[in-house]
Design a protein around this motif. Structure first.
Motif, PDB file in Angstrom:
ATOM      1  N   GLY A 110       0.792  -1.208   0.000  1.00  0.00           N
ATOM      2  CA  GLY A 110       0.000   0.000   0.000  1.00  0.00           C
ATOM      3  C   GLY A 110       0.828   1.262   0.000  1.00  0.00           C
ATOM      4  O   GLY A 110       2.053   1.233   0.121  1.00  0.00           O
ATOM      5  N   ASP A 111       0.151   2.406  -0.151  1.00  0.00           N
ATOM      6  CA  ASP A 111       0.800   3.709  -0.163  1.00  0.00           C
ATOM      7  C   ASP A 111       1.009   4.199   1.266  1.00  0.00           C
ATOM      8  O   ASP A 111       0.105   4.130   2.092  1.00  0.00           O
ATOM      9  CB  ASP A 111      -0.055   4.721  -0.916  1.00  0.00           C
ATOM     10  CG  ASP A 111      -0.159   4.396  -2.397  1.00  0.00           C
ATOM     11  OD1 ASP A 111       0.772   3.762  -2.916  1.00  0.00           O
ATOM     12  OD2 ASP A 111      -1.173   4.772  -3.015  1.00  0.00           O
ATOM     13  N   VAL A 112       2.198   4.724   1.523  1.00  0.00           N
ATOM     14  CA  VAL A 112       2.476   5.348   2.808  1.00  0.00           C
ATOM     15  C   VAL A 112       3.145   6.695   2.550  1.00  0.00           C
ATOM     16  O   VAL A 112       3.769   6.906   1.508  1.00  0.00           O
ATOM     17  CB  VAL A 112       3.383   4.488   3.710  1.00  0.00           C
ATOM     18  CG1 VAL A 112       2.734   3.152   4.028  1.00  0.00           C
ATOM     19  CG2 VAL A 112       4.756   4.281   3.079  1.00  0.00           C
ATOM     20  N   SER A 113       3.015   7.602   3.494  1.00  0.00           N
ATOM     21  CA  SER A 113       3.735   8.868   3.453  1.00  0.00           C
ATOM     22  C   SER A 113       4.456   9.057   4.767  1.00  0.00           C
ATOM     23  O   SER A 113       4.024   8.552   5.809  1.00  0.00           O
ATOM     24  CB  SER A 113       2.787  10.045   3.193  1.00  0.00           C
ATOM     25  OG  SER A 113       1.837  10.165   4.237  1.00  0.00           O
ATOM     26  N   LEU A 114       5.562   9.763   4.720  1.00  0.00           N
ATOM     27  CA  LEU A 114       6.371  10.027   5.901  1.00  0.00           C
ATOM     28  C   LEU A 114       6.294  11.515   6.201  1.00  0.00           C
ATOM     29  O   LEU A 114       6.665  12.348   5.366  1.00  0.00           O
ATOM     30  CB  LEU A 114       7.830   9.618   5.655  1.00  0.00           C
ATOM     31  CG  LEU A 114       8.050   8.185   5.149  1.00  0.00           C
ATOM     32  CD1 LEU A 114       9.523   7.937   4.877  1.00  0.00           C
ATOM     33  CD2 LEU A 114       7.526   7.182   6.170  1.00  0.00           C
ATOM     34  N   THR A 115       5.807  11.859   7.378  1.00  0.00           N
ATOM     35  CA  THR A 115       5.667  13.266   7.741  1.00  0.00           C
ATOM     36  C   THR A 115       7.042  13.893   7.940  1.00  0.00           C
ATOM     37  O   THR A 115       8.052  13.201   8.118  1.00  0.00           O
ATOM     38  CB  THR A 115       4.846  13.424   9.022  1.00  0.00           C
ATOM     39  OG1 THR A 115       5.524  12.766  10.105  1.00  0.00           O
ATOM     40  CG2 THR A 115       3.462  12.825   8.855  1.00  0.00           C
ATOM     41  N   ARG A 116       7.065  15.210   7.937  1.00  0.00           N
ATOM     42  CA  ARG A 116       8.315  15.938   8.099  1.00  0.00           C
ATOM     43  C   ARG A 116       8.906  15.672   9.483  1.00  0.00           C
ATOM     44  O   ARG A 116       8.217  15.752  10.493  1.00  0.00           O
ATOM     45  CB  ARG A 116       8.071  17.437   7.912  1.00  0.00           C
ATOM     46  CG  ARG A 116       9.319  18.309   7.937  1.00  0.00           C
ATOM     47  CD  ARG A 116       8.928  19.748   7.640  1.00  0.00           C
ATOM     48  NE  ARG A 116      10.063  20.637   7.632  1.00  0.00           N
ATOM     49  CZ  ARG A 116      10.524  21.297   8.692  1.00  0.00           C
ATOM     50  NH1 ARG A 116       9.909  21.129   9.867  1.00  0.00           N
ATOM     51  NH2 ARG A 116      11.548  22.103   8.602  1.00  0.00           N
ATOM     52  N   ALA A 117      10.195  15.352   9.509  1.00  0.00           N
ATOM     53  CA  ALA A 117      10.906  15.122  10.764  1.00  0.00           C
ATOM     54  C   ALA A 117      12.268  15.812  10.674  1.00  0.00           C
ATOM     55  O   ALA A 117      12.772  16.075   9.581  1.00  0.00           O
ATOM     56  CB  ALA A 117      11.083  13.632  11.032  1.00  0.00           C
ATOM     57  N   SER A 118      12.867  16.093  11.818  1.00  0.00           N
ATOM     58  CA  SER A 118      14.128  16.827  11.826  1.00  0.00           C
ATOM     59  C   SER A 118      15.068  16.280  12.889  1.00  0.00           C
ATOM     60  O   SER A 118      14.655  15.609  13.833  1.00  0.00           O
ATOM     61  CB  SER A 118      13.880  18.322  12.064  1.00  0.00           C
ATOM     62  OG  SER A 118      13.290  18.528  13.334  1.00  0.00           O
ATOM     63  N   ASP A 119      16.341  16.610  12.728  1.00  0.00           N
ATOM     64  CA  ASP A 119      17.346  16.266  13.731  1.00  0.00           C
ATOM     65  C   ASP A 119      18.555  17.163  13.502  1.00  0.00           C
ATOM     66  O   ASP A 119      18.754  17.717  12.409  1.00  0.00           O
ATOM     67  CB  ASP A 119      17.756  14.791  13.643  1.00  0.00           C
ATOM     68  CG  ASP A 119      18.544  14.337  14.870  1.00  0.00           C
ATOM     69  OD1 ASP A 119      18.387  14.971  15.936  1.00  0.00           O
ATOM     70  OD2 ASP A 119      19.328  13.372  14.762  1.00  0.00           O
ATOM     71  N   THR A 120      19.357  17.305  14.539  1.00  0.00           N
ATOM     72  CA  THR A 120      20.589  18.096  14.462  1.00  0.00           C
ATOM     73  C   THR A 120      21.772  17.215  14.836  1.00  0.00           C
ATOM     74  O   THR A 120      21.769  16.571  15.893  1.00  0.00           O
ATOM     75  CB  THR A 120      20.527  19.304  15.414  1.00  0.00           C
ATOM     76  OG1 THR A 120      19.414  20.130  15.063  1.00  0.00           O
ATOM     77  CG2 THR A 120      21.804  20.119  15.335  1.00  0.00           C
ATOM     78  N   ASN A 121      22.760  17.162  13.962  1.00  0.00           N
ATOM     79  CA  ASN A 121      23.994  16.445  14.274  1.00  0.00           C
ATOM     80  C   ASN A 121      25.157  17.426  14.277  1.00  0.00           C
ATOM     81  O   ASN A 121      24.965  18.638  14.100  1.00  0.00           O
ATOM     82  CB  ASN A 121      24.224  15.293  13.298  1.00  0.00           C
ATOM     83  CG  ASN A 121      24.367  15.747  11.857  1.00  0.00           C
ATOM     84  OD1 ASN A 121      23.741  16.724  11.433  1.00  0.00           O
ATOM     85  ND2 ASN A 121      25.180  15.044  11.096  1.00  0.00           N
TER      86      ASN A 121
END
Length: 380
Positions: free
Chosen positions: A172-183
């Motif tokens: 099926g179709d999936v979407s990934l919401t906006r996520a963030s991180d700092t390295n």
């Protein structure tokens, strides 16, 4: 010796995962901006056209000549200034530091045997803003540090388990919401300005993103997935070797085995990628032909093995050649351009059973990628 030769090809070599160190890389984070004199700003743009597809396989109903990848662009802006005679700072903004854009849907058409294996489509985009600083400990030794803020989001249409380890069918179709991180990035440099010698070593930590995985058919949030970017060790060097001639190069090791793409627990944390560690070696020469024009030529080798390749980046080791040039105007502005062409060794996806020799093995060979780039810069 006062020698400044543009190495625009270094920008081109860092514009695409298919053309550099592996995994999802599309642009690496270099430190050269920190070593520009005074106030400095640049805007670079690169267009990458990959040609990646499977070899013909009659039992699986595969014809040759298909391309599973899409062209993409990368834009980066950089600005640097000196706060005093010891401390310099810079900010870099990139609209596409890593990503994926593949489409295997053509393989599922026509009712061939391959239609029961996969019709994966995936798109993953990102952004990055990096704040960097360089502190001169002595005239020759400096310390470097940076914080890198990144975001990621994407979509996927998955019809099969892409990793036997997951043991869970994904459909099926999936979407990934906006996520963030700092390295972070830390490093050091050593210079001998009289011979244009500079050696820079850096370490970049991994980044971890936990986007929500949305089941598009029902609009439900199935929980967090996981996307990682790898730890990276990088050594860059340059040195004058003759009047108006510079040798430059780099070694970059990215630990992609520890940085994969996974879905949420509802999908059994199914792993959509199978990236391998990679090491990229680059060596080149630059030549200043006049006060206005300089050029550079480089070669690059990547050590990816191509065994059990990931469908998100189905390539093995590779070899590239790149050519760049720079024209400097009297007002401090400069125009740079270049081209890079990379050819890949063959890679094999082990199929649904993740075992070599299964009936669904697919080999990707005779693949390449070409990147064209331009850069405008100004010193003031």
């Amino acid at each position: 010796m006062s020698l400044k030769i543009n190495t625009v090809v270094a920008v081109l070599l860092a514009t695409t995962s298919m053309a550099t160190a592996g995994g999802m890389d599309r642009a690496t984070t270099g430190t050269s901006t920190l070593f520009e004199k005074g106030y400095y700003a640049e805007l670079s743009y690169a267009s990458t056209a990959p040609s990646i597809g499977p070899n013909a396989n009659l039992p699986l109903g595969l014809a040759g000549g298909m391309n599973v990848t899409k062209s993409f662009t990368t834009t980066q802006f950089s600005f640097k200034t000196d706060l005093n005679d010891k401390l310099s700072v810079a900010i870099l903004s990139n609209n596409n530091p890593f990503g994926v854009d593949v489409d295997y849907d053509d393989f599922a058409t026509g009712g061939g045997a391959y239609a029961v294996i996969t019709s994966l489509r995936a798109n993953l985009g990102s952004t990055a803003v990096t704040s960097m600083a360089r502190y001169k400990i002595t005239d020759r030794v400096s310390a470097i540090a940076a914080l890198k803020y990144q975001t990621v989001s994407g979509t996927a249409d998955v019809s099969v388990p892409l990793s036997a380890a997951s043991g869970v069918a994904v459909d099926g179709d999936v979407s990934l919401t906006r996520a963030s991180d700092t390295n972070f990035i830390v490093g050091t440099s050593y210079e001998i300005p009289e011979i244009a010698l500079r050696v820079v070593g850096t370490y970049e930590s991994e980044a971890t993103f936990d986007p929500s995985v949305i089941a598009e058919t029902i609009g439900a949030n199935t929980g967090p997935g996981q996307i990682k970017t790898p730890e990276v060790l990088m050594l860059e060097f340059q040195s004058g070797v003759a009047a108006n001639t510079l040798v430059f190069g780099s070694i970059r090791h990215a630990k992609w085995e520890d940085a994969q793409v996974k879905l949420s627990a509802l999908y059994g944390n199914a792993q959509l990628s199978d990236f391998d560690n990679s090491t990229t070696y680059t060596l080149g020469v630059g030549r200043k032909f006049s006060d206005s024009f300089s050029a550079s030529l480089s070669a690059s080798v990547d050590t990816g093995d191509g065994d059990d390749a990931s469908l998100l980046a189905p390539t093995g080791g590779s070899t590239a050649i790149s050519l760049g040039g720079k024209y400097t105007l009297n007002n401090g502005m400069a125009i740079s351009g270049g081209v890079s062409h990379r050819v890949y060794n063959s890679a094999t996806w082990y199929g649904n059973d993740s075992e070599l020799g299964g009936g669904d093995d697919v080999t990707f060979g005779d693949n390449s990628v070409t990147t064209l780039g331009m850069k405008l810069s100004v010193s003031f």
